[in-house]
Enzyme design. Structure first.
Site, PDB file in Angstrom:
ATOM      1  N   THR A 164     102.329 132.616 -22.770  1.00 40.68           N
ATOM      2  CA  THR A 164     103.290 131.754 -23.461  1.00 40.68           C
ATOM      3  C   THR A 164     104.315 131.136 -22.518  1.00 40.68           C
ATOM      4  O   THR A 164     104.839 130.056 -22.796  1.00 40.68           O
ATOM      5  CB  THR A 164     104.046 132.532 -24.559  1.00 40.68           C
ATOM      6  OG1 THR A 164     104.685 133.661 -23.969  1.00 40.68           O
ATOM      7  CG2 THR A 164     103.099 132.976 -25.650  1.00 40.68           C
ATOM      8  N   ASP A 165     104.624 131.781 -21.400  1.00 40.66           N
ATOM      9  CA  ASP A 165     105.720 131.315 -20.540  1.00 40.66           C
ATOM     10  C   ASP A 165     105.609 129.828 -20.228  1.00 40.66           C
ATOM     11  O   ASP A 165     106.548 129.065 -20.416  1.00 40.66           O
ATOM     12  CB  ASP A 165     105.719 132.080 -19.214  1.00 40.66           C
ATOM     13  CG  ASP A 165     106.569 133.339 -19.269  1.00 40.66           C
ATOM     14  OD1 ASP A 165     106.732 133.880 -20.369  1.00 40.66           O
ATOM     15  OD2 ASP A 165     107.060 133.767 -18.207  1.00 40.66           O
TER      16      ASP A 165
ATOM     17  N   LYS B 256     109.132 126.655 -25.538  1.00 41.45           N
ATOM     18  CA  LYS B 256     109.405 128.069 -25.803  1.00 41.45           C
ATOM     19  C   LYS B 256     110.916 128.253 -25.780  1.00 41.45           C
ATOM     20  O   LYS B 256     111.538 128.117 -24.731  1.00 41.45           O
ATOM     21  CB  LYS B 256     108.726 128.940 -24.741  1.00 41.45           C
ATOM     22  CG  LYS B 256     108.890 130.431 -24.994  1.00 41.45           C
ATOM     23  CD  LYS B 256     108.079 131.301 -24.028  1.00 41.45           C
ATOM     24  CE  LYS B 256     108.270 132.773 -24.358  1.00 41.45           C
ATOM     25  NZ  LYS B 256     107.502 133.658 -23.461  1.00 41.45           N
TER      26      LYS B 256
ATOM     27  N   THR C  46      99.510 137.280 -22.397  1.00 39.79           N
ATOM     28  CA  THR C  46      99.677 138.416 -23.290  1.00 39.79           C
ATOM     29  C   THR C  46      98.625 138.476 -24.379  1.00 39.79           C
ATOM     30  O   THR C  46      98.198 139.542 -24.789  1.00 39.79           O
ATOM     31  CB  THR C  46     101.082 138.353 -23.930  1.00 39.79           C
ATOM     32  OG1 THR C  46     102.032 138.243 -22.899  1.00 39.79           O
ATOM     33  CG2 THR C  46     101.360 139.598 -24.731  1.00 39.79           C
TER      34      THR C  46
END
Lengths: 449, 449
Positions: B181-182, B260, B105
């Protein structure tokens, strides 16, 4: 060597002389002027030479009191009779709460020879450890299984559901399930689904330290759970455990929205994507509602038992390099359903999408949750998510992976195997497992300094 | 229809008349007296008719400014030149930080036709969005892959490790990895192991909202990451992301101890069983150390690349009824290692222990972690744990399941396949993945009211 309820030497003699037995209230006067009053507990520590006597204080804690040769032991009162078991005449005539013991730490004791914790043999011992419990009301105690919670299976959920259902139809004001903590939230979620229309609360309770340890949380938790079962205005499947590491209050968590978040802390159980339903203050016997109540206590409601769970559902966690062959194996082995713990908003590697599509084509529901735990799955933001939707993957909103697993197992076992209906039901809130409204304070606060 | 950097109609005309191009600083004076100053951004929203102009303000946010027929646009200054790319003469002569773009992203934009977010095509655009970045120092930007992080595999960790290693040996003051980020924490953990002896920091950074959205956290995070890469006194593989939902500070988290924890919040990344290493205040360019530093910045250190990862390791999550056949399948398929996400202190059903024992007998290391995430595995408390130890299961202390997975994959790929050595190394702290000292405040605080 003289052995008297686990005590040896001059302590055994003093206890015998005083006529004191486990469960009796005694006072211990030490020569230095210190004095302790509490319920005498039996000693497990046969092989220790420490001259220590175990007392349960009125705050529920067990303490070890050092006994000297000049110490005086005074018997203050004999122990109260223990409550009867289910089916006794008395139990059917006055308001009662049923405690179903399944095993786990709350019903366990330390084996002082090996140092390990093993399940307690006699369910009545639960009450011997905590005679104050019967003050709250009449209690039935029944052992329905003797398992650490890690050994509990979907077929045990069926049995547990049936036993809870029996207590409810027998007229219990509430049912307490004493359960190991490891897999407690899975069982609490199972009961949320398997008993449709709950007239009274079903209260899961456990302990992070075994009952005969000085720091045990058994009493605090069990007392709070019994209070909740007797008095709470809500009728859901909940978990009652320590709210903080100190003995201030217990939290009442919706089973479908709770998770064990710490391996050892007393306040290990926490709400995910939801608020607690209530806080319980055992010392003042107060139950304070702080969250949503989805089902109210109403004895006129008729409970419906739908307790079949499909035991061929799997949870697959997504990780970098998750091997397609694992998904293919589940499809080849005709698993009934797959719950994915995806990444972020609910993703897996694009290289896996074909295998998931194949599962769906084989009528195997594939449900997407997130390993983030907090927040909500959304398959409409990124192209990976949209490809997953096209493949037929079912997004599970803000449901915990564990709850999605239990719910899918329940739908397949008790409701339908039709894929379109499963898809519909998985996305429908049934027992509070989907919370449409997230507020900022649901996310816990980490200390960064 | 006139199209000018994505703008149409009278806005396109006004911009052209003013001689303003994306990257220039302009002032927009509206007829109602309101005035906005910022960097002109190109417009992606070709198919919208809204007369809106996108400005990046000095706080890093993009805003949409409504433009009317009477609005005046004033060009204040032309854009600064963009920094060069790796290998240019200039880059090798002055202190520089390298930004390696991998996708995700932070390097993505919204496709306004479909509404979905897709990776950005040109890595230089990263800097076009945030020209202020070059104020901090000289920046090299290089795209080494173009992947959403859910698609990143252990072999990508090998490539990423090599590229970071090259930047370090080329003299970078620090390396920033722009990453989805995942699966970012898995990659940050991979780099913690694969580059032994880090002279400078390796800083992973991502974004929860794409760079061209008004609420994007890209700039704040990237700026904080670049600052960290240039100035931090520590040299570890870290993650730098928003510390709170507001723009106050960024947290620097040890990659092996970060996770996360929210699907969508900006402060999704949080430390587990550890404190942040530091907090970064981008507006004052301050880096405040709040945790342990395990490796200090030291350009004289020689980095060693050990970047092979075994891609036949699996994570298996324990759940009630976990089917033995899944473990047997992994053994039959000659998987190299298994990481269990056990329950509580590190348990699985006793019915599974034989299959785990068989794995160990086949020289497949089986590592136990806890799905609680917080706290530490302890296989000595309960009989189930002691049976697991007897079966040869390796307890992974307070390591995250994700970190244990990466570490096991790295040990098997880069160090040894000898089971006794694997056992020894898995229980040895290598890059901060085991924290022997837990303090109470490491457990986050849930709001219960």
């Amino acid at each position: 060597m003289e052995i008297y309820h686990g005590y040896t030497g001059f302590i055994a003699s003093k206890l015998r002389e005083a006529g004191a037995e486990p469960g009796d209230v005694i006072r211990v006067d030490n020569p230095d002027g210190e004095s302790f009053t509490g319920v005498l507990m039996p000693r497990q520590l046969l092989y220790s030479n420490r001259p220590v006597l175990v007392l349960k204080l009125s705050n529920g804690y067990n303490i070890g009191v050092k006994v000297e040769l000049e110490t005086r032991i005074v018997l203050l009162s004999k122990k109260k009779g223990l409550p009867g078991t289910t089916g006794s005449e008395a139990s059917l005539k006055k308001p009662f709460v049923s405690i179903l013991a399944t095993g786990g730490t709350i019903a366990s004791k330390v084996d002082y020879v090996t140092g390990a914790v093993t399940p307690l043999l006699d369910p009545q011992e639960l009450l011997e450890w905590a005679p104050e419990l019967s003050d709250v009301g009449f209690l039935n105690v029944r052992e329905i299984m003797k398992k650490f919670s890690e050994d509990i299976t979907p077929s045990d959920w069926e049995k547990l559901s049936l036993e809870v259902y029996r207590e409810i139809t027998n007229g219990a004001e509430g049912v307490v399930v004493a359960h190991g903590t490891d897999m407690m939230s899975y069982s609490a979620a199972a009961l949320a689904f398997s008993i449709v229309g709950k007239p009274v609360p079903i209260v899961f309770v456990g302990s992070q330290r075994s009952s005969d340890r000085p720091s045990s949380d058994s009493f605090f938790n069990l007392y709070s759970a019994v209070l909740t079962a007797f008095k709470a205005s809500f009728a859901e499947s909940v978990i009652v455990m320590h709210g903080e590491s100190s003995d201030s209050y217990a939290v009442v968590l919706r089973g479908v929205k709770a998770r064990k978040m710490h391996t050892s802390r007393r306040d290990a159980f926490q709400p995910i994507n939801d608020k607690p339903i209530a806080l319980v203050y055992p010392y003042t016997r107060e139950i304070r509602i702080v969250g949503r109540i989805l089902e109210k206590r109403d004895r006129s409601k008729e409970a419906l038992l739908r307790n079949k769970f499909d035991d061929k559902v799997a949870i697959v966690k997504a990780y970098p390099g998750l091997q397609e062959e694992i998904v293919n194996f589940l499809v080849d082995k005709k698993f009934s359903g797959i719950v994915i713990e995806g990444s972020g908003l609910g993703h897996v590697s694009n290289s896996l999408i074909d295998s998931l599509k194949r599962a769906v084509e084989n009528e195997i529901p594939v449900v997407m949750t997130s390993q983030c735990l907090f927040g909500r799955v959304n398959l409409n933001v990124y192209s990976t998510g949209r490809r997953l939707l096209e493949a037929g993957v079912i997004p599970a909103s803000d449901m915990l992976p564990e709850t999605a697993y239990v719910k899918l197992s329940w739908i397949l076992g008790s409701v339908t195997k039709n894929l379109a209906e499963v898809r519909q039901l998985m996305q429908t809130n049934i027992a509070g497992e989907i919370n449409e409204r997230h507020t900022l304070e649901l996310y816990p606060r980490w200390s960064h300094e």
